[in-house]
Every structure is written in C-alpha cells, then in structure tokens.
Design a protein around this motif. Structure first.
Motif, mmCIF file in Angstrom:
data_model
loop_
_atom_site.group_PDB
_atom_site.id
_atom_site.type_symbol
_atom_site.label_atom_id
_atom_site.label_comp_id
_atom_site.label_asym_id
_atom_site.label_seq_id
_atom_site.Cartn_x
_atom_site.Cartn_y
_atom_site.Cartn_z
ATOM 1 N N TRP A 50 0.849 -1.186 0.000
ATOM 2 C CA TRP A 50 0.000 0.000 0.000
ATOM 3 C C TRP A 50 0.883 1.234 0.000
ATOM 4 C CZ3 TRP A 50 -4.355 1.030 -1.842
ATOM 5 C CH2 TRP A 50 -5.034 2.195 -1.505
ATOM 6 N N THR A 51 0.405 2.284 -0.618
ATOM 7 C CA THR A 51 1.164 3.515 -0.813
ATOM 8 C C THR A 51 1.299 4.318 0.474
ATOM 9 O OG1 THR A 51 0.208 3.575 -3.021
ATOM 10 C CG2 THR A 51 1.258 5.578 -2.262
ATOM 11 N N MET A 52 2.491 4.880 0.649
ATOM 12 C CA MET A 52 2.734 5.785 1.777
ATOM 13 C C MET A 52 2.054 7.118 1.489
ATOM 14 S SD MET A 52 4.739 4.399 4.041
ATOM 15 C CE MET A 52 6.274 4.925 4.723
ATOM 16 N N GLY A 53 1.666 7.793 2.552
ATOM 17 C CA GLY A 53 1.083 9.123 2.416
ATOM 18 C C GLY A 53 2.162 10.160 2.151
ATOM 19 N N ARG A 54 1.754 11.398 2.031
ATOM 20 C CA ARG A 54 2.697 12.482 1.723
ATOM 21 C C ARG A 54 3.767 12.661 2.799
ATOM 22 N NH1 ARG A 54 0.230 16.863 -2.001
ATOM 23 N NH2 ARG A 54 -1.545 15.744 -2.836
ATOM 24 N N ASP A 55 3.404 12.338 4.034
ATOM 25 C CA ASP A 55 4.384 12.524 5.119
ATOM 26 C C ASP A 55 5.424 11.399 5.172
ATOM 27 O OD1 ASP A 55 2.993 10.371 6.157
ATOM 28 O OD2 ASP A 55 2.319 11.406 7.966
ATOM 29 N N LYS A 56 5.308 10.416 4.274
ATOM 30 C CA LYS A 56 6.233 9.277 4.181
ATOM 31 C C LYS A 56 6.319 8.457 5.463
ATOM 32 C CE LYS A 56 7.442 10.339 0.015
ATOM 33 N NZ LYS A 56 6.626 9.795 -1.021
ATOM 34 N N LYS A 57 5.300 8.598 6.312
ATOM 35 C CA LYS A 57 5.255 7.874 7.576
ATOM 36 C C LYS A 57 3.967 7.063 7.696
ATOM 37 C CE LYS A 57 5.843 9.594 12.064
ATOM 38 N NZ LYS A 57 6.177 10.699 12.939
ATOM 39 N N ASN A 58 2.873 7.692 7.345
ATOM 40 C CA ASN A 58 1.548 7.080 7.457
ATOM 41 C C ASN A 58 1.047 6.636 6.082
ATOM 42 O OD1 ASN A 58 1.023 7.488 10.328
ATOM 43 N ND2 ASN A 58 1.194 9.656 9.795
ATOM 44 N N PRO A 59 0.091 5.688 6.061
ATOM 45 C CA PRO A 59 -0.411 5.212 4.766
ATOM 46 C C PRO A 59 -1.331 6.239 4.104
ATOM 47 C CG PRO A 59 -1.672 4.223 6.527
ATOM 48 C CD PRO A 59 -0.562 5.010 7.180
ATOM 49 N N LYS A 60 -1.384 6.159 2.803
ATOM 50 C CA LYS A 60 -2.343 6.958 2.047
ATOM 51 C C LYS A 60 -3.739 6.440 2.420
ATOM 52 C CE LYS A 60 -3.738 7.660 -2.726
ATOM 53 N NZ LYS A 60 -3.531 7.220 -4.094
ATOM 54 N N PRO A 61 -4.723 7.312 2.637
ATOM 55 C CA PRO A 61 -6.071 6.833 2.979
ATOM 56 C C PRO A 61 -6.725 6.095 1.806
ATOM 57 C CG PRO A 61 -5.886 9.234 3.265
ATOM 58 C CD PRO A 61 -4.628 8.757 2.630
ATOM 59 N N LEU A 62 -7.551 5.119 2.139
ATOM 60 C CA LEU A 62 -8.334 4.426 1.116
ATOM 61 C C LEU A 62 -9.348 5.400 0.531
ATOM 62 C CD1 LEU A 62 -8.960 1.100 3.022
ATOM 63 C CD2 LEU A 62 -7.832 1.267 0.820
ATOM 64 N N ASP A 63 -9.689 5.203 -0.733
ATOM 65 C CA ASP A 63 -10.754 6.001 -1.340
ATOM 66 C C ASP A 63 -11.568 5.094 -2.261
ATOM 67 O OD1 ASP A 63 -9.443 5.796 -3.846
ATOM 68 O OD2 ASP A 63 -8.369 7.658 -3.520
#
Length: 157
Positions: A50-63
């Motif tokens: 699963w893709t990392m979010g912009r902060d490179k720490k948390n996951p990108k939210p599902l949509d």
C-alpha cells in the motif's frame, strides 16, 4: 457471528461489495500493506503493498476508486486460484493408441485425513473404458497415461 455494517468508509478500513479492505502495517519493512478479505472469511484472500502518504510515515487513505480497483484485483486473484486448484485436482491427457484416441483423467479428492484419486480412461465416444483408484500423489503425464493404456489398464504400481 456479529452483524457488520453493510458499508464502511474509513481512511484505513473500507467494507462494501462483499469485501473488506484494511490497511495494515507491513511486518517486513517500514511500509504499509492492504489486506483484502471476502465477507465471511477470517483470512485475507490477498495482501499487497500500500502507498505511503505524503508525510512518508503514514499510509495513504483508502478512497472509492482505490477500493474498486482492490476488489477487482482480489476477485481476479481468487478466480485464478480456484482455476489453478481445479486444474491440479482434475487433469486429463489424450493419447493415441491402437484402439484410437484415449483420454486419461486423474481426479483427486483432497481430504486432510483420507485424500484419494481416481484414474479413468474414455474412448473417443466418451465411453468409460477403465477406472482405478490410485494414490493422490500419482503423476499424470503423457508417459504415465500411455503406459497405463498399453498395460491394459492394470492398476499402476
């Protein structure tokens, strides 16, 4: 069994269309994974990165579009797995013999306690010529099929 809501749409958990997508910590590294579990199952049918979010720490939210793609991918994975299992459990080979073309089939019945297998032969008109029980580990290939046919359908050793 607990009653699950028909539809859940949270950043790390989506539930709809008979599937649950849950974003989980990837145990192998610092990244994230998404587990796709069909309703009524306790184990995921598919787990993928699963893709990392912009902060490179948390996951990108599902949509919504990601969930649709995940469901499509998981359904296709399950379908292919079922096809592969069917192909493994139900094999057939056609061999040429003096009597004509003979189709030799191996049908395996999996069972944790007592697995079994049935080797059968049919002629070109789909008439059953022979049928014998064999070990589930029996290897059906062109050579073993022809050997069985040429031996007059004697139980393979």
């Amino acid at each position: 069994m607990t009653d699950l809501p028909l539809k859940t749409q949270e950043p790390r958990l989506w539930r709809s269309d008979g599937w649950t997508a849950q974003v989980i910590k990837n145990e192998d590294d610092d990244g994230w994974a998404v587990a796709m579990t069909p309703d009524g199952q306790s184990e995921p049918a598919l787990v993928g990165p699963w893709t990392m979010g912009r902060d490179k720490k948390n996951p990108k939210p599902l949509d919504g579009s990601a969930f649709i793609t995940l469901v499509k991918t998981a359904r296709e994975f399950v379908r292919r797995s079922e096809q592969q299992l069917h192909a493994t459990l139900h094999q057939s080979i056609t061999v040429a013999h003096d009597a004509g073309r003979i189709t030799v089939c191996l049908d395996i019945t999996p069972d944790d306690d007592n697995p079994s297998a049935l080797l059968s032969a049919k002629d070109e008109l789909d008439e059953l010529l022979a049928e014998v029980r064999v070990p589930p580990a029996f290897k059906l290939n062109r050579a073993s099929a022809l050997k069985w046919v040429e031996a007059g359908f004697a139980k393979p050793v």
